[in-house]
Design a protein around this motif. Structure first.
Motif, PDB file in Angstrom:
ATOM      1  N   GLU A  31       0.841  -1.199   0.000  1.00 16.63           N
ATOM      2  CA  GLU A  31       0.000   0.000   0.000  1.00 16.63           C
ATOM      3  C   GLU A  31       0.874   1.246   0.000  1.00 16.63           C
ATOM      4  O   GLU A  31       0.550   2.251  -0.617  1.00 16.63           O
ATOM      5  CB  GLU A  31      -0.900  -0.021   1.235  1.00 16.63           C
ATOM      6  CG  GLU A  31      -1.943   1.068   1.266  1.00 16.63           C
ATOM      7  CD  GLU A  31      -1.418   2.402   1.786  1.00 16.63           C
ATOM      8  OE1 GLU A  31      -0.296   2.448   2.287  1.00 16.63           O
ATOM      9  OE2 GLU A  31      -2.125   3.396   1.654  1.00 16.63           O
ATOM     10  N   GLU A  32       2.027   1.199   0.691  1.00 13.15           N
ATOM     11  CA  GLU A  32       2.762   2.439   0.941  1.00 13.15           C
ATOM     12  C   GLU A  32       3.366   3.052  -0.325  1.00 13.15           C
ATOM     13  O   GLU A  32       3.444   4.281  -0.433  1.00 13.15           O
ATOM     14  CB  GLU A  32       3.860   2.201   1.981  1.00 13.15           C
ATOM     15  CG  GLU A  32       3.342   1.987   3.381  1.00 13.15           C
ATOM     16  CD  GLU A  32       2.620   3.208   3.944  1.00 13.15           C
ATOM     17  OE1 GLU A  32       2.628   4.268   3.301  1.00 13.15           O
ATOM     18  OE2 GLU A  32       2.017   3.101   4.999  1.00 13.15           O
ATOM     19  N   ARG A  77      -1.620  16.921  -3.589  1.00 11.78           N
ATOM     20  CA  ARG A  77      -2.906  16.335  -3.214  1.00 11.78           C
ATOM     21  C   ARG A  77      -3.949  17.439  -3.073  1.00 11.78           C
ATOM     22  O   ARG A  77      -3.630  18.556  -2.637  1.00 11.78           O
ATOM     23  CB  ARG A  77      -2.796  15.609  -1.870  1.00 11.78           C
ATOM     24  CG  ARG A  77      -1.625  14.621  -1.854  1.00 11.78           C
ATOM     25  CD  ARG A  77      -1.863  13.402  -1.093  1.00 11.78           C
ATOM     26  NE  ARG A  77      -0.637  12.590  -1.065  1.00 11.78           N
ATOM     27  CZ  ARG A  77      -0.540  11.400  -0.494  1.00 11.78           C
ATOM     28  NH1 ARG A  77      -1.575  10.891   0.123  1.00 11.78           N
ATOM     29  NH2 ARG A  77       0.591  10.726  -0.530  1.00 11.78           N
ATOM     30  N   ALA A 110      -4.665  11.213   3.353  1.00  5.57           N
ATOM     31  CA  ALA A 110      -3.809  10.153   2.821  1.00  5.57           C
ATOM     32  C   ALA A 110      -4.592   9.296   1.838  1.00  5.57           C
ATOM     33  O   ALA A 110      -5.819   9.260   1.863  1.00  5.57           O
ATOM     34  CB  ALA A 110      -3.296   9.275   3.969  1.00  5.57           C
ATOM     35  N   GLY A 111      -3.860   8.610   0.990  1.00  4.80           N
ATOM     36  CA  GLY A 111      -4.479   7.650   0.086  1.00  4.80           C
ATOM     37  C   GLY A 111      -4.638   6.326   0.801  1.00  4.80           C
ATOM     38  O   GLY A 111      -3.876   6.025   1.723  1.00  4.80           O
ATOM     39  N   HIS A 116       3.788   8.247   9.313  1.00  4.67           N
ATOM     40  CA  HIS A 116       4.984   8.202   8.457  1.00  4.67           C
ATOM     41  C   HIS A 116       6.157   8.777   9.244  1.00  4.67           C
ATOM     42  O   HIS A 116       6.992   9.506   8.731  1.00  4.67           O
ATOM     43  CB  HIS A 116       4.765   8.947   7.132  1.00  4.67           C
ATOM     44  CG  HIS A 116       3.851   8.189   6.207  1.00  4.67           C
ATOM     45  ND1 HIS A 116       3.721   8.450   4.863  1.00  4.67           N
ATOM     46  CD2 HIS A 116       3.015   7.155   6.447  1.00  4.67           C
ATOM     47  CE1 HIS A 116       2.860   7.618   4.321  1.00  4.67           C
ATOM     48  NE2 HIS A 116       2.398   6.833   5.257  1.00  4.67           N
TER      49      HIS A 116
HETATM   50  O1  HGY Z   1       0.721   8.066   0.339  1.00  4.05           O
HETATM   51  C1  HGY Z   1      -0.284   7.753   0.975  1.00  4.05           C
HETATM   52  O2  HGY Z   1      -1.194   8.510   1.115  1.00  4.05           O
HETATM   53  C2  HGY Z   1      -0.393   6.390   1.618  1.00  4.05           C
HETATM   54  O3  HGY Z   1       0.186   6.455   2.896  1.00  4.05           O
HETATM   55  N1  HGY Z   1       0.261   5.381   0.838  1.00  4.05           N
END
Ligand code: HGY
Ligand code: MN
Ligand code: MN
Ligand code: MN
Length: 414
Positions: A132-133, A292, A360-361, A386
């Protein structure tokens, strides 16, 4: 059998113990985690998760992107599963809870259903999405992107990390290149519990974030090309200084983000100059831009302004310029019915809540393309993520997982 409307709660200490046990795998250097996608540490974390799932009576499946599905049968074998999950991979200097809370909270929901002897109509599947990261292999949320049909499998396999290792080869090396075609499982609904990774919920003293939207993302990789030269004997006017060009574009990224504040953000996370010698004018600079915004028009404007501004800087400095888009997803609106169930669950359980847009995604952003999806946020201390200092409280973890339990009961049917 208890009615879903009862004041059912998960076992918060069992959940916290599992979070702490998982946190021991792939430790960071400052108390967080470094369990990057498809490393040996990721493999170890996956295997621990799978042992727990088997102990909970779940049947396991692994698809060709290595995503792990742990299934709890429902009473209706023909019903599509309610999927709940997130990701176990972390940033190189990640925290213990980003993604992990969503996977282990989902497992705790299943453990609680087992304890209560509740059999839902729809099957329930706990999901651990691969990579995912996106920090080791870009783009982020790569497995859910393949699942949503927005990225090809071979394209994903071909992504390479900084050492040049390919995602597909690493998946094979750790033994997680499954047989099951990606997307063979089609969820009835998907819920993702996640820490907010921002300061809003904690600042406002709110227990639950009811995530209505996820902001859009654009990741660009920029290469500026000049000429290596001696830092002492080359006159200032004769330099083609890619390092200086990068500094000017980094400043431009910040200006563009501020120009579209407060809802837009922008940053340069990676910045490398070559040959990176203290007495050579850098002839090359490669850096990444992360823009974003919840507003697609703003996101497009930011990217256009960056391309125009960077071209002007490169032109003026006599530098070569290339810009590659390595990740792009548009702002998403989560499913209003499922979002409503998250809100009702928080209400019923007596947790304070507020609607929120995800900065965040998340994998839910892609799953939302192929099935109704929604997210639940819990606060995190100082909104920090993060970062190895990422912290949540056991109470926040339990509240979010309680809401997940009730959202599942309301959706999977009993
Ligand atoms: O980048 C993001 O938003 C997620 O942490 N991958
Ligand atoms: Mn995450
Ligand atoms: Mn993350
Ligand atoms: Mn996520």
């Amino acid at each position: 059998m208890p009615a879903p409307t009862d004041n059912l709660r998960i076992d918060g200490s069992r959940l916290w113990d599992s979070l702490m046990d998982m946190a021991r795998i792939g430790p960071g250097v400052r108390g967080g985690n470094n369990r990057q996608a498809l490393t040996d540490a990721d493999r170890e974390g996956r295997l621990l998760f799978m042992r727990w799932c088997e102990a909970a009576g779940l049947t396991l499946g692994v698809d060709t992107m290595g995503t792990v599905f742990a299934r709890r049968e429902g009473t209706d074998p023909d019903a599509a599963p309610v999927m709940i999950g997130s990701h176990l991979d972390t940033q190189p200097t990640g925290g213990k809870f980003d993604g992990v809370l969503g996977v282990l909270g989902a497992l705790e929901v299943v453990r609680t259903l087992n304890d209560l002897g509740i059999r839902t109509r729809h099957p329930v599947e706990v999901v651990n999405w691969t990579n995912e990261e996106g920090s080791r292999f870009a783009p982020a949320m790569v497995a859910s992107a393949v699942f949503a049909g927005v990225l090809g499998l071979e394209e994903a396999y071909a992504r390479r990390d900084a050492e040049g290792l390919a995602l597909g080869a690493e998946l094979e090396r750790i033994g997680f290149k499954g047989e099951e075609p990606v997307g063979q499982r089609r969820p009835h609904a998907y819920f993702e519990l996640h820490i907010e990774q921002g300061p809003i919920l904690e600042d406002e003293g709110v227990d639950i974030g009811v995530v209505t939207h996820g902001q859009g993302v654009r990741w660009l990789e920029v290469t500026l090309t000049g000429r290596d030269a001696h830092t002492g004997s080359t006159p200032m006017g004769r330099r083609l200084n890619a390092g200086l060009g990068a500094a000017r574009v980094v400043e431009l990224v910040d200006q563009i983000a501020w120009a579209h504040a407060p809802h837009a953000v922008g940053a340069v996370g990676q910045l490398n100059v070559y040959p990176n010698s203290r007495n050579i004018v850098a002839g090359k600079a490669v850096f990444t831009i992360d823009f974003r915004s919840p507003d697609l028009a703003v996101l497009t404007a930011m990217t256009d302004e960056l391309r125009t501004g960077a071209a002007a800087i490169a032109e003026k400095m006599g530098l070569g310029l290339s810009i590659e888009e390595v990740n792009a997803f548009d702002p998403v609106a989560f499913d209003p019915v499922l979002v409503g169930r998250v809100r009702e669950a928080a209400e019923r359980l007596g947790y304070s809540h507020r609607d929120i847009v995800s900065g965040a995604g998340h994998d839910a952003c892609w799953v939302n393309k192929v099935a109704p999806a929604a997210m639940i946020f819990c606060p995190c201390v100082d909104g920090l993520s993060h970062n190895e200092d990422e912290t949540i409280t056991p109470e926040w973890a339990s509240a979010g997982t309680d809401v997940l339990l009730h959202a599942v009961l309301a959706t999977a049917g009993v």
